[in-house]
Design a protein around this motif. Structure first.
Motif, PDB file in Angstrom:
ATOM      1  N   VAL A  52     -39.384  28.367  59.353  1.00  0.00           N
ATOM      2  CA  VAL A  52     -39.195  27.716  60.645  1.00  0.00           C
ATOM      3  C   VAL A  52     -40.507  27.065  61.088  1.00  0.00           C
ATOM      4  O   VAL A  52     -41.558  27.716  61.058  1.00  0.00           O
ATOM      5  N   PRO A  53     -40.492  25.812  61.495  1.00  0.00           N
ATOM      6  CA  PRO A  53     -41.711  25.118  61.912  1.00  0.00           C
ATOM      7  C   PRO A  53     -42.418  25.828  63.070  1.00  0.00           C
ATOM      8  O   PRO A  53     -41.763  26.355  63.976  1.00  0.00           O
ATOM      9  N   GLY A  54     -43.756  25.851  62.997  1.00  0.00           N
ATOM     10  CA  GLY A  54     -44.548  26.452  64.064  1.00  0.00           C
ATOM     11  C   GLY A  54     -44.790  27.932  63.899  1.00  0.00           C
ATOM     12  O   GLY A  54     -45.545  28.534  64.682  1.00  0.00           O
ATOM     13  N   VAL A  55     -44.164  28.544  62.897  1.00  0.00           N
ATOM     14  CA  VAL A  55     -44.331  29.982  62.648  1.00  0.00           C
ATOM     15  C   VAL A  55     -45.226  30.165  61.436  1.00  0.00           C
ATOM     16  O   VAL A  55     -44.917  29.691  60.342  1.00  0.00           O
ATOM     17  N   VAL A  86     -35.790  27.273  70.879  1.00  0.00           N
ATOM     18  CA  VAL A  86     -35.092  26.493  69.871  1.00  0.00           C
ATOM     19  C   VAL A  86     -34.267  27.450  69.011  1.00  0.00           C
ATOM     20  O   VAL A  86     -34.786  28.452  68.522  1.00  0.00           O
ATOM     21  N   LEU A  87     -32.992  27.144  68.834  1.00  0.00           N
ATOM     22  CA  LEU A  87     -32.124  27.930  67.964  1.00  0.00           C
ATOM     23  C   LEU A  87     -32.116  27.309  66.581  1.00  0.00           C
ATOM     24  O   LEU A  87     -31.792  26.127  66.421  1.00  0.00           O
ATOM     25  N   TYR A  88     -32.507  28.102  65.573  1.00  0.00           N
ATOM     26  CA  TYR A  88     -32.513  27.652  64.188  1.00  0.00           C
ATOM     27  C   TYR A  88     -31.444  28.383  63.398  1.00  0.00           C
ATOM     28  O   TYR A  88     -31.214  29.582  63.583  1.00  0.00           O
ATOM     29  N   VAL A 234     -38.027  35.162  67.653  1.00  0.00           N
ATOM     30  CA  VAL A 234     -39.449  35.082  67.319  1.00  0.00           C
ATOM     31  C   VAL A 234     -40.109  34.508  68.560  1.00  0.00           C
ATOM     32  O   VAL A 234     -39.833  33.363  68.938  1.00  0.00           O
ATOM     33  N   MET A 235     -40.974  35.269  69.218  1.00  0.00           N
ATOM     34  CA  MET A 235     -41.436  34.864  70.542  1.00  0.00           C
ATOM     35  C   MET A 235     -42.921  35.105  70.730  1.00  0.00           C
ATOM     36  O   MET A 235     -43.482  36.075  70.223  1.00  0.00           O
ATOM     37  N   GLY A 236     -43.559  34.183  71.446  1.00  0.00           N
ATOM     38  CA  GLY A 236     -44.976  34.290  71.738  1.00  0.00           C
ATOM     39  C   GLY A 236     -45.553  32.933  72.087  1.00  0.00           C
ATOM     40  O   GLY A 236     -44.852  31.924  72.058  1.00  0.00           O
ATOM     41  N   ASP A 237     -46.828  32.901  72.426  1.00  0.00           N
ATOM     42  CA  ASP A 237     -47.478  31.624  72.679  1.00  0.00           C
ATOM     43  C   ASP A 237     -47.689  30.890  71.361  1.00  0.00           C
ATOM     44  O   ASP A 237     -47.694  31.498  70.281  1.00  0.00           O
ATOM     45  N   ARG A 238     -47.872  29.589  71.442  1.00  0.00           N
ATOM     46  CA  ARG A 238     -47.929  28.743  70.252  1.00  0.00           C
ATOM     47  C   ARG A 238     -48.994  29.220  69.253  1.00  0.00           C
ATOM     48  O   ARG A 238     -48.752  29.310  68.056  1.00  0.00           O
ATOM     49  N   ALA A 242     -48.424  30.828  65.325  1.00  0.00           N
ATOM     50  CA  ALA A 242     -48.885  30.033  64.196  1.00  0.00           C
ATOM     51  C   ALA A 242     -49.714  30.828  63.205  1.00  0.00           C
ATOM     52  O   ALA A 242     -50.053  30.327  62.119  1.00  0.00           O
ATOM     53  N   ARG A 243     -50.040  32.059  63.509  1.00  0.00           N
ATOM     54  CA  ARG A 243     -50.881  32.873  62.626  1.00  0.00           C
ATOM     55  C   ARG A 243     -50.104  33.359  61.413  1.00  0.00           C
ATOM     56  O   ARG A 243     -48.926  33.571  61.474  1.00  0.00           O
TER      57      ARG A 243
END
Length: 243
Positions: A52-55, A86-88, A234-238, A242-243
Motif C-alpha cells: 500500500v502506498p505511503g506505508v 483510504v480503503l484499499y 493501518v493508522m498514524g501520522d505520515r 512511512a518507516r
C-alpha cells in the motif's frame, strides 16, 4: 441485538461523559501486530509493488498475510487532528484504492504508546472484527451490535454537538477483546493503556482517540468490510507510517 453485560452497560454509561469511545476507558490494543508489542499472525515480508502506498517496510511487516482489505488512516502531522482515510482492496494486480475520505483523529495527534487521557490516537496496525451503532444494521458483514448504548450527547472540543457520532461504529482492536461488541470494556493491556478506539461518524472536530469520517462514508465502509478479507486499519501520522 447483542445482550450487554453489566460491565458493558457501565462502559456505555461512561460514553455519556465523553466525546469519543477512547476517552472514558483507555486505548490499548489487540493488533494484528501493534506498536504495543503484542505478537500477531504471519505477516507480509515482501515490500515490493504489492504494498500500500505511503506505508514503509517496518509498518508493512505488521500487516497480516491473509489481509485483503486495508483501511489506511494517514495523519497530516504528529500533532495534527486531521487525517485522510483510504480503503484499499488487494486484487490479483496488487493493492487498489477504492475510496478516499477526509477524517479527524485525536486532538493532540498521534502516539506510539497510547495511554488513557493523552488525547492522541494510537499508531499501529490493528484488526477490524466488530461493529455497531445507534442506528440499525445497514447491511454490515462484520458482527453488528444495534444498541442504545451508542448514544452520544454533549459537545466536542470545538463546541460541536456530538449527537449521532456513534450512529455507526467500527471497533479498532486496540486494547480490546475481538469478537465482542464495541461497547465491551475488556482491556487486555490494562485500563491505563486506554481503549474504546473506534472508527465512527465525524462530528466536525477532533476526537479523544478515535478516527471519524462522514456518516455516509462510515456506512460505505461498513458495507465494504468483509471478515473473510481479514480487514485491518493501518493508522498514524505520515512520517511514522512511512518507516
Amino acid at each position: 441485538m447483542i445482550r450487554r453485560s453489566p460491565r458493558v452497560a457501565l462502559f456505555a454509561a461512561s460514553l455519556l461523559l465523553t466525546g469519543c469511545g477512547g476517552a472514558a476507558v483507555t486505548p490499548g490494543s489487540t493488533p494484528a501486530t501493534s506498536h504495543a508489542g503484542a505478537p500477531g499472525p504471519e505477516v507480509f515480508r515482501d515490500v515490493g509493488p504489492h504494498q500500500v502506498p505511503g506505508v514503509g517496510p517496518r509498518t508493512w511487516t505488521e500487516v497480516p498475510r491473509e489481509s485483503r482489505q486495508v483501511v489506511l488512516v494517514t495523519g497530516r502531522g504528529k500533532n495534527s487532528p486531521q487525517s485522510t482515510v483510504v480503503l484499499y482492496q488487494r486484487t490479483g494486480a496488487g493493492w487498489r484504492a477504492e475510496a478516499s475520505w477526509p477524517a479527524h483523529n485525536a486532538l493532540k495527534g498521534w502516539t506510539g504508546h497510547h495511554t488513557d487521557g493523552d488525547l492522541r490516537s494510537p499508531i499501529g496496525v490493528f484488526t477490524l472484527t466488530d461493529a455497531g451503532g445507534l442506528l440499525p444494521d445497514p447491511g454490515a458483514r462484520l458482527p453488528y451490535d444495534h444498541s442504545h448504548g451508542f448514544s452520544a450527547p454533549g459537545t466536542g472540543f470545538e463546541g460541536e454537538p456530538l449527537t449521532g457520532s456513534f450512529d455507526y461504529v467500527i471497533a479498532i482492536n486496540y486494547n480490546r477483546k475481538p469478537g465482542t461488541s464495541p461497547l465491551d470494556w475488556t482491556r487486555p493491556l490494562g485500563a491505563d493503556r486506554g481503549g474504546g478506539i473506534w472508527l465512527h461518524v465525524d462530528h466536525d472536530g477532533p476526537t479523544h482517540g478515535c478516527v471519524s469520517i462522514a456518516k455516509e462514508h462510515m456506512k460505505d465502509l461498513l458495507l465494504a468490510l468483509d471478515p473473510k478479507a481479514h480487514p485491518v486499519v493501518v493508522m498514524g501520522d505520515r512520517a511514522s507510517l512511512a518507516r
